[in-house]
Motif scaffolding. Structure first.
Motif, PDB file in Angstrom:
ATOM      1  N   THR A 235      -0.854 -10.050   7.224  1.00 53.80           N
ATOM      2  CA  THR A 235      -1.570  -8.996   8.011  1.00 53.80           C
ATOM      3  C   THR A 235      -1.344  -9.277   9.375  1.00 53.80           C
ATOM      4  O   THR A 235      -2.104  -8.508  10.254  1.00 53.80           O
ATOM      5  N   ARG A 237       0.053  -8.864  13.055  1.00 58.79           N
ATOM      6  CA  ARG A 237       0.348  -7.847  13.933  1.00 58.79           C
ATOM      7  C   ARG A 237       1.753  -7.516  13.942  1.00 58.79           C
ATOM      8  O   ARG A 237       2.311  -6.553  13.839  1.00 58.79           O
ATOM      9  N   LEU A 241       3.339  -6.425   9.979  1.00 58.94           N
ATOM     10  CA  LEU A 241       3.839  -5.195   9.851  1.00 58.94           C
ATOM     11  C   LEU A 241       5.358  -5.004   9.497  1.00 58.94           C
ATOM     12  O   LEU A 241       5.959  -4.193   8.846  1.00 58.94           O
ATOM     13  N   PHE A 330      -4.535  -1.558   4.455  1.00 61.74           N
ATOM     14  CA  PHE A 330      -5.582  -1.968   5.504  1.00 61.74           C
ATOM     15  C   PHE A 330      -4.753  -1.898   6.837  1.00 61.74           C
ATOM     16  O   PHE A 330      -5.227  -1.489   7.943  1.00 61.74           O
ATOM     17  N   LEU A 331      -3.374  -2.262   6.939  1.00 62.10           N
ATOM     18  CA  LEU A 331      -2.323  -2.213   7.965  1.00 62.10           C
ATOM     19  C   LEU A 331      -2.348  -0.538   8.308  1.00 62.10           C
ATOM     20  O   LEU A 331      -2.217  -0.387   9.332  1.00 62.10           O
ATOM     21  N   ASP A 333      -4.539   1.966   7.882  1.00 59.59           N
ATOM     22  CA  ASP A 333      -5.533   2.934   7.857  1.00 59.59           C
ATOM     23  C   ASP A 333      -5.800   3.799   9.246  1.00 59.59           C
ATOM     24  O   ASP A 333      -6.228   4.626   9.374  1.00 59.59           O
ATOM     25  N   ARG A 334      -5.625   2.945  10.251  1.00 58.24           N
ATOM     26  CA  ARG A 334      -5.824   3.705  11.766  1.00 58.24           C
ATOM     27  C   ARG A 334      -5.088   4.858  11.800  1.00 58.24           C
ATOM     28  O   ARG A 334      -5.469   5.833  12.521  1.00 58.24           O
TER      29      ARG A 334
ATOM     30  N   LYS B  43      -9.830 -11.217  10.028  1.00 53.07           N
ATOM     31  CA  LYS B  43      -8.729 -10.536  10.540  1.00 53.07           C
ATOM     32  C   LYS B  43      -9.077  -9.164  10.849  1.00 53.07           C
ATOM     33  O   LYS B  43      -9.943  -8.647  10.451  1.00 53.07           O
ATOM     34  N   ARG B  44      -8.001  -8.873  11.908  1.00 58.55           N
ATOM     35  CA  ARG B  44      -8.228  -7.451  12.389  1.00 58.55           C
ATOM     36  C   ARG B  44      -6.849  -6.715  12.224  1.00 58.55           C
ATOM     37  O   ARG B  44      -5.884  -7.463  12.235  1.00 58.55           O
ATOM     38  N   ALA B  45      -6.805  -5.593  11.695  1.00 59.55           N
ATOM     39  CA  ALA B  45      -5.666  -4.925  11.689  1.00 59.55           C
ATOM     40  C   ALA B  45      -4.690  -4.780  12.963  1.00 59.55           C
ATOM     41  O   ALA B  45      -5.261  -4.846  13.959  1.00 59.55           O
ATOM     42  N   PRO B  46      -3.411  -4.651  12.785  1.00 57.54           N
ATOM     43  CA  PRO B  46      -2.635  -4.710  14.097  1.00 57.54           C
ATOM     44  C   PRO B  46      -3.057  -3.441  14.951  1.00 57.54           C
ATOM     45  O   PRO B  46      -2.897  -3.790  16.250  1.00 57.54           O
ATOM     46  N   LEU B  47      -3.633  -2.522  14.345  1.00 60.07           N
ATOM     47  CA  LEU B  47      -3.992  -1.332  15.301  1.00 60.07           C
ATOM     48  C   LEU B  47      -5.340  -1.488  15.790  1.00 60.07           C
ATOM     49  O   LEU B  47      -5.849  -0.450  16.179  1.00 60.07           O
ATOM     50  N   ASP B  49      -7.922  -1.574  13.916  1.00 55.56           N
ATOM     51  CA  ASP B  49      -9.079  -1.022  13.059  1.00 55.56           C
ATOM     52  C   ASP B  49      -8.328  -1.051  11.688  1.00 55.56           C
ATOM     53  O   ASP B  49      -7.212  -0.562  11.616  1.00 55.56           O
ATOM     54  N   PRO B  50      -8.799  -1.262  10.462  1.00 48.99           N
ATOM     55  CA  PRO B  50     -10.236  -1.914  10.313  1.00 48.99           C
ATOM     56  C   PRO B  50     -10.174  -3.261  10.444  1.00 48.99           C
ATOM     57  O   PRO B  50      -9.040  -3.911  10.693  1.00 48.99           O
TER      58      PRO B  50
END
Lengths: 677, 85
Positions: A235, A237, A241, A330-331, A333-334, B43-47, B49-50
């Motif tokens: 997960t 960054r 990805l 999760f990755l 969703d934004r 953890k935090r997502a790369p962007l 959120d979430p």
């Protein structure tokens, strides 16, 4: 509040066994508890899948056989609480309370829990107990809990609750026999435990659970989970990805490319079959065409989707069972949350770039009904692989010669992005304007990574394929026959006579022959014969209902710069998008065997003119055709799958909104393009 | 005192209250959020959120806007007790 004590039911309801009906257990539990694995192990191959009426969530019914007894097992959707938000969640509540019209009330409940995660799992149990039905608690994935260093005293738990508590590891087939025995046993003596009062708050339930578990669960922490560090990596960054993109690339390439040779094989097989049947039925032309072009083609048109579906669902099952799917959502969703979708829409939409049919089927993994429906409705906008030949034909004929390969490549890329660009605002509109009702909040559990059981993965893959053939395949087949009929009939014999007479007259004039000699010459010269066949084919298509429809509808497409041949080709591509090219081939007297690289077709198109001499295919027209094709839903199979996965009304809605968007896009492209050139 | 979406990574906190009047609260409570529960953002997502967090021994992903409905206090660093949340 102290844990309830055991209570024998004072007066048991008469057991179904005594009334002759088979007893039915319901399988209830949180998501990610291995419920479907357990269902598979308990029922073996004795299972069938359907839908709850009016809902898109699955209803799975199976039979458990043990020592001569048969028990029905109903698999209910996984959920966290009976206090539901969406209709898909309410069905569990309704079924357990006997309020579901089409499903009888179960006689007992198997509560499936994740042994390593008892607290949250028991929350649902406290609610389920309120239904008053007898329970068995199944602590599944017991092997994982052991690995985590958890020791669970099952007897103590059973004593405190007053219900049987069993440990299983479904993927390893452990504990299944004992569970079946307990199910049969439950039919004989009916324990119940006094549930918490109906109005108990969530907080109080959790405190009750904490007390219940005291001294029942002990921890001997083993070495820190390696899996935690893997998860941080996946997960991350950059690395996370990267892995994600890589995995998605593998999945996508597999569908787009691996399926290719398989699909070609199927094409070949059915083409041969069609020829074989055609030769047998040469004496009866209508039957010959029906069997060869209608039935065999129709069946082939269903089977051809199987490679992509099977490959996609193999990967989805694999990603889901390992737990990676949640990380993917999760990755991503934004990217999706702003228009009402969630990260779970990523895989269905990505697969739709290969083909919308498996993509729409994949939308079933989205629990939120609004999000699921919205994803299904925008999936056909993703530029699927069947659109590619049309882009290649038009770009190759009209853009590359004048503007070079770089421009051609850019155009191709632009067409692929167009769908995506239009899809996201559409999702926003559909979500906000069309689909009222509450959205299920995005609460995604990230389960521990697990090694999947291949047996379950392959079973799910097989199930999806079978479902597709049986449920959607029938509709696709029916639509193929209807379209065949529209392109074949009315077929007046006069058409062939007219064309033949014209051809003979032409040869007479060119070669200075008398009529009988000209006729003979045509019959003996293979090129002339082929040419005659093509011309007859074109004339028949013009005469057919499809052709008449195309010409009748032509005025609607005039603002987009289409001529009647383009309109008919677009309409005739409804069975499968690629058919646009073969239809154009027919209409330009080249026969239907052309493909997108055919130089003859390109030449004909370049030199095609309107009656007044203007060229038909100008750049604005070409742009309009491509834009229309990018946004339209000329795909019977997509309509069929939407009708099955969502509802006929949504299939019709999607067809209407996409065709409207496509028309608008084509008109704007043509009009703006004409202004600029 | 801060909101869950403001919590730093890997520092355990304790839920103090949940904002009332939001749809998601019912669901959050069913998932185990209530005053006194220990929660850690993992953890935090790369962007951005979430975010993902641990509570009751399991890991849950939550959008920041929803996490903002939960108020927490950080446990002081010295009292940080390792082990399950």
């Amino acid at each position: 509040m102290s844990p309830a004590t055991h209570e024998q039911a004072a007066s048991a309801d008469p057991w179904p066994a005594s009334t002759g009906r088979r007893p039915m257990f319901a399988l209830v539990g949180n998501p990610n508890t291995g419920k479907s694995s357990l269902f598979n192990r308990l029922t073996g191959s004795w299972q069938r899948v359907g839908n709850f009426p009016g809902l898109t969530v699955e209803k799975r019914l199976g039979q458990v056989h043990h020592q001569g007894q048969t028990i029905d097992l109903l698999d209910l959707p996984g959920l966290y609480t009976l206090d539901a938000i969406s209709a898909d969640e309410w069905i569990v509540h309704h079924v357990l309370h006997g309020q579901a019209r089409h499903t009888p009330r179960p006689d007992a409940i198997l509560c499936v829990l994740e042994a390593g995660n008892l607290k949250r799992n028991l929350f649902l149990v406290t609610e389920v107990a309120q239904t008053g039905l007898p329970l068995i608690l199944v602590l599944n994935m017991a092997d994982e809990a052991l690995q985590k260093g958890m020791i669970i005293d099952h007897q103590a738990l059973a004593r405190r609750l007053g219900v049987p508590v069993l440990a299983t590891a479904a993927t390893r087939n452990q504990g299944i026999g004992e569970l079946k025995q307990a199910m049969v046993q439950l039919l004989k003596d009916v324990p119940t435990f006094k549930p918490l009062p109906a109005g108990t708050s969530a907080e109080d339930r959790y405190r009750w659970i904490e007390q219940l578990l005291q001294d029942v669960v002990t921890h001997h922490p083993r070495r820190p989970a390696r899996r935690e560090s893997i998860d941080t990596l996946l997960t991350h960054r950059v690395f996370g990805l990267g892995v994600f993109v890589g995995l998605m690339y593998v999945v996508f390439t597999a569908i787009y490319t691996l399926a290719g040779p398989l699909m070609d094989g199927i094409d070949l097989l059915f083409a041969l079959l069609g020829q074989w049947a055609g030769a047998r039925l040469a004496a009866m032309p209508i039957l010959q065409s029906l069997v060869s072009d209608g039935i065999i083609s129709g069946v082939g048109g269903v089977v051809i989707f199987l490679p992509q579906i099977l490959i996609l669902f193999f990967f989805i099952a694999l990603l889901e069972d390992t737990g990676y799917m949640s990380r993917a959502a999760f990755l991503m969703d934004r990217l999706f949350s702003w228009c009402g979708l969630s990260g779970k829409s990523f895989v269905p939409l990505l697969s739709s770039y290969a083909c919308a049919i498996p993509g729409i089927m994949a939308a079933r993994t989205i629990e939120d009904p609004k999000g699921r429906l919205t994803t299904m409705l925008i999936a056909p906008l993703m530029s699927c692989s069947a659109r590619l030949p049309v882009y290649v034909l038009l770009i190759g004929a009209f853009i590359e010669p004048h503007h070079g390969p770089w421009m051609a490549g850019l155009c191709l890329l632009a067409m692929h992005f167009l769908g995506l660009l239009v899809a996201m605002p559409c999702a926003w509109v559909i979500n906000r304007v069309l689909l009222r009702g509450k959205a299920t909040p995005f609460l995604l559990e990230l389960p521990p990574y697990r090694l999947p059981a291949m047996r379950d993965v392959l079973w799910r893959m097989y199930e999806r394929g079978r479902e597709f053939v049986l449920r959607a395949g029938t509709i696709i087949f029916a639509l193929s026959i209807i379209i065949w009929a529209m392109c074949y009939f009315p077929r007046p014999a006069a058409v062939e006579e007219d064309i033949t007479r014209q051809a003979i007259a032409h040869v007479m004039a060119e070669r200075m022959m008398a009529e009988p000699d000209a006729r003979q010459w045509i019959e003996e010269d293979p090129d002339a014969q082929a040419q005659l066949e093509h011309e007859v084919g074109r004339a028949y298509l013009e005469q057919s209902y499809m052709g008449t429809l195309g010409k009748a509808v032509q005025p609607v497409f005039a603002p987009a710069g289409f001529d009647w041949k383009i309109t008919v080709s677009v309409l005739a591509s409804f069975p499968a998008r690629e058919v646009l090219i073969s239809t154009m081939g027919i209409l330009y007297d080249l026969g239907g065997e052309v493909d997108q690289d055919n130089p003859g077709l390109m030449a004909h198109m370049r030199s095609a003119t309107h009656p007044d001499g203007r060229p038909v295919y100008t750049l604005p027209v070409v742009a309009a055709i491509m834009v229309f094709f990018a946004l339209c839903m000329q795909c019977a199979s997509t309509v069929a799958i939407l009708a099955r996965e969502a509802h006929w009304k949504w299939a019709v809605f999607a067809f209407v909104y996409m065709t409207t968007l496509a028309w608008l896009g084509a008109v704007v492209s043509y009009q703006l393009g004409s202004l600029m050139t | 005192m801060m909101r869950l979406d403001q919590m730093p990574l890997h520092r355990p906190g304790v839920v103090t209250r949940l904002a009332t009047g939001s749809d998601i609260v019912r669901r959050l409570m069913a998932m185990g959020f209530f005053p006194g529960v220990s929660v850690t953002v993992t953890k935090r997502a790369p962007l951005g959120d979430p975010i993902a967090l641990k509570l009751h021994g399991y890991e849950l992903s939550l959008r920041r806007c929803d996490a903002a409905t939960i108020h927490v206090t950080l446990q002081p660093e010295a009292d940080h007790v390792p082990g399950h949340a």
